[in-house]
Write a protein that holds these residues in place. Structure first.
Motif, short mmCIF file in Angstrom:
data_model
loop_
_atom_site.label_atom_id
_atom_site.label_comp_id
_atom_site.label_asym_id
_atom_site.label_seq_id
_atom_site.Cartn_x
_atom_site.Cartn_y
_atom_site.Cartn_z
N PRO A 166 13.61 -13.61 6.24
CA PRO A 166 12.53 -13.19 5.34
C PRO A 166 12.43 -14.09 4.12
O PRO A 166 13.43 -14.59 3.61
CB PRO A 166 12.94 -11.77 4.95
CG PRO A 166 13.87 -11.32 6.02
CD PRO A 166 14.59 -12.55 6.47
N HIS A 167 11.19 -14.32 3.70
CA HIS A 167 10.90 -15.08 2.48
C HIS A 167 11.31 -16.55 2.59
O HIS A 167 11.51 -17.22 1.57
CB HIS A 167 11.58 -14.45 1.26
CG HIS A 167 11.45 -12.96 1.17
ND1 HIS A 167 10.23 -12.34 1.02
CD2 HIS A 167 12.39 -11.97 1.26
CE1 HIS A 167 10.43 -11.02 0.98
NE2 HIS A 167 11.72 -10.79 1.14
N THR A 168 11.46 -17.04 3.81
CA THR A 168 11.79 -18.45 4.00
C THR A 168 10.94 -19.00 5.14
O THR A 168 10.27 -18.26 5.85
CB THR A 168 13.28 -18.66 4.36
OG1 THR A 168 13.49 -18.27 5.73
CG2 THR A 168 14.19 -17.85 3.45
N GLU A 169 11.01 -20.30 5.33
CA GLU A 169 10.35 -20.96 6.45
C GLU A 169 11.34 -21.28 7.55
O GLU A 169 11.07 -22.12 8.41
CB GLU A 169 9.67 -22.25 5.96
CG GLU A 169 8.57 -22.02 4.92
CD GLU A 169 7.45 -21.14 5.46
OE1 GLU A 169 7.09 -21.30 6.66
OE2 GLU A 169 6.96 -20.28 4.70
N LEU A 170 12.48 -20.61 7.54
CA LEU A 170 13.54 -20.89 8.50
C LEU A 170 13.82 -19.69 9.40
O LEU A 170 13.63 -18.54 9.00
CB LEU A 170 14.84 -21.25 7.77
CG LEU A 170 14.96 -22.66 7.19
CD1 LEU A 170 16.21 -22.74 6.34
CD2 LEU A 170 14.99 -23.69 8.29
N ASP A 171 14.27 -19.98 10.60
CA ASP A 171 14.77 -18.96 11.53
C ASP A 171 16.25 -19.20 11.78
O ASP A 171 16.79 -20.26 11.46
CB ASP A 171 14.03 -19.02 12.87
CG ASP A 171 12.60 -18.51 12.77
OD1 ASP A 171 12.20 -18.04 11.68
OD2 ASP A 171 11.89 -18.59 13.79
N VAL B 97 14.60 -27.60 21.93
CA VAL B 97 13.39 -26.85 22.24
C VAL B 97 13.09 -25.83 21.13
O VAL B 97 11.93 -25.61 20.77
CB VAL B 97 13.53 -26.13 23.60
CG1 VAL B 97 12.37 -25.16 23.83
CG2 VAL B 97 13.62 -27.14 24.72
N GLU B 98 14.15 -25.22 20.56
CA GLU B 98 13.98 -24.21 19.53
C GLU B 98 13.89 -24.80 18.13
O GLU B 98 13.91 -24.07 17.14
CB GLU B 98 15.15 -23.22 19.59
CG GLU B 98 15.25 -22.43 20.90
CD GLU B 98 14.13 -21.42 21.07
OE1 GLU B 98 13.52 -21.05 20.04
OE2 GLU B 98 13.87 -21.02 22.22
N SER C 138 15.96 -27.77 5.13
CA SER C 138 14.57 -27.76 4.66
C SER C 138 14.16 -29.14 4.16
O SER C 138 13.03 -29.57 4.34
CB SER C 138 14.40 -26.72 3.55
OG SER C 138 14.68 -25.44 4.02
N ALA C 139 15.11 -29.84 3.53
CA ALA C 139 14.77 -31.14 2.95
C ALA C 139 14.53 -32.20 4.00
O ALA C 139 13.88 -33.20 3.74
CB ALA C 139 15.90 -31.58 2.02
N SER C 140 15.03 -31.99 5.21
CA SER C 140 14.94 -33.03 6.23
C SER C 140 14.10 -32.63 7.44
O SER C 140 14.04 -33.36 8.41
CB SER C 140 16.35 -33.40 6.71
OG SER C 140 16.98 -32.27 7.28
N THR C 141 13.47 -31.46 7.36
CA THR C 141 12.74 -30.95 8.52
C THR C 141 11.34 -31.54 8.61
O THR C 141 10.66 -31.69 7.61
CB THR C 141 12.64 -29.41 8.44
OG1 THR C 141 13.95 -28.89 8.49
CG2 THR C 141 11.83 -28.85 9.58
N THR C 142 10.92 -31.86 9.82
CA THR C 142 9.55 -32.29 10.07
C THR C 142 8.89 -31.28 10.99
O THR C 142 9.53 -30.71 11.88
CB THR C 142 9.52 -33.68 10.74
OG1 THR C 142 10.30 -33.64 11.93
CG2 THR C 142 10.11 -34.73 9.81
N PRO C 143 7.58 -31.02 10.80
CA PRO C 143 6.90 -30.02 11.63
C PRO C 143 6.95 -30.39 13.11
O PRO C 143 6.71 -31.52 13.49
CB PRO C 143 5.46 -30.07 11.09
CG PRO C 143 5.56 -30.65 9.72
CD PRO C 143 6.71 -31.61 9.78
N GLN C 144 7.27 -29.40 13.95
CA GLN C 144 7.30 -29.63 15.39
C GLN C 144 6.59 -28.51 16.15
O GLN C 144 6.80 -28.34 17.34
CB GLN C 144 8.76 -29.73 15.87
CG GLN C 144 9.51 -30.91 15.28
CD GLN C 144 10.90 -31.05 15.86
OE1 GLN C 144 11.16 -30.61 16.97
NE2 GLN C 144 11.80 -31.67 15.12
N GLY C 145 5.78 -27.73 15.46
CA GLY C 145 5.06 -26.66 16.13
C GLY C 145 5.86 -25.38 16.22
O GLY C 145 5.30 -24.32 16.51
N VAL C 146 7.17 -25.46 16.00
CA VAL C 146 8.04 -24.29 16.03
C VAL C 146 8.79 -24.26 14.70
O VAL C 146 9.22 -25.30 14.21
CB VAL C 146 9.05 -24.36 17.20
CG1 VAL C 146 9.95 -23.14 17.21
CG2 VAL C 146 8.32 -24.49 18.53
#
Length: 329
Positions: free
Chosen positions: A96-101, A127-128, A12-20
């Protein structure tokens, strides 16, 4: 108290938005990396618990020798005979309750073209929007079935090791597909951690619910997911009772198990400290506060019990581990 650092928090600390939505890829392969089917069974449990949906997998014919990884003939729900080919399946689930898959990868270790296979898998990961990798494995070891099964975490990334308290593998020698995946994933800049469970070599045949349980507990520590482990805990207790009955009927095996128990107890005795108990209690609290089912999670102490974090197995691919501790699909 500060929130515990997990693999998901690093992502989460290093993620940048990529549309997915960003994802953590959790991988297990049947074969050399999967003693007692513990790792692949743990991933199957995680897939069921998260209601993961199936995506397109990875092509089969380019990577498998069907005389080595033989297809199985089975009957489907309608009673029709179908051929089930060894393959690599991919699933995706929202936490659930997160922004992660989670991107769950479960397959049979390929026979051919490992570099191409890993490249294809990492292309799918890109891609994912995969931002971290967790590899699950199980190895045969000289451990007694009567003691808590050990599951260690390791990483070659010093940042991951420091954040998660993981160890660094010092193994050199033949490796499985998980070792190759870890190297390629880290080279691609993905935080990568491996979870390996030890399986008693004298009861290597699947299933191995106690080893599976140890892997799932580690997953609960590193991911924001709560699992209902009540039934699996009961299976682990029943498995231990069954092995006890078999060992009791053979004096040589009983003596050998006693020898392993004594060796492990002497090794772990210096770790029976207040600090070790505190670490185990912190692990319990992490599992308890994960989102999702809580039923049966605390029951795991009936099998695992309070213990110090084990010393990491010398290697997930020890030379004296048989080539195929698991069974081909």
């Amino acid at each position: 108290m500060n929130d515990p650092v997990t693999l998901s928090s690093l992502v989460s600390a290093s993620t940048t938005p990529q549309g997915v939505r960003p994802a953590i890829m959790v991988v297990a392969f049947e074969g050399w990396n999967d003693a007692g089917d513990a790792a692949s069974s743990a991933l199957k449990h995680l897939k069921s618990a998260t209601s993961a949906r199936r995506l397109e997998g990875i092509g089969d014919d380019d990577y498998y020798d069907y005389q080595f990884s033989r297809p199985h003939v089975r009957r489907n729900a309608s009673g029709k005979r179908v051929v089930k080919w060894p393959t690599t399946r991919i699933y995706r689930a929202a936490l659930p309750h997160t922004e992660l898959d989670l991107l769950l990868v479960r397959g049979v270790e390929p026979t051919y073209r490992w570099k191409a296979f890993i490249a294809e898998l990492l292309m799918r990961a890109e891609v994912e929007n995969v931002q971290g990798v967790m590899a699950l494995g199980a190895l045969l070891a000289d451990v007694p079935h009567t003691r808590p099964i050990q599951a260690s975490i390791s990483s070659d990334d010093p940042v991951v090791r420091e954040a998660l308290g993981a160890s660094e593998s010092t193994y050199e020698g033949p490796t499985g597909i998980l070792g190759v995946l870890a190297q390629f994933a880290e080279a691609a800049g993905l935080p990568t951690v491996s979870i390996w469970s030890a399986v008693p070599h004298y009861v290597a045949q699947p299933p191995s619910p106690k080893a599976e349980l140890a892997i799932l507990h580690r997953i609960e520590e590193l991911l924001p997911v709560g699992l209902d482990l009540h039934e699996l805990t009961e299976d682990a207790l029943a498995w231990e009772r069954g092995v006890n009955a078999l060992a009791t009927g053979d004096a040589d095996i009983a003596a050998y198990v006693q020898q392993l128990e004594q060796a492990q107890d002497e090794t772990e005795l210096p770790e029976a400290s207040g600090e070790a108990i505190a670490r185990e209690f912190e692990r319990y609290l992490k599992r308890r506060h994960r989102p999702g089912p809580a039923t049966g999670t605390s029951d795991a102490s009936a099998v695992e019990g309070p213990q110090a974090p084990p010393e990491s197995p010398r290697s997930p691919d020890t030379p004296d581990t048989p080539d195929t501790p698991g069974t081909p699909e």
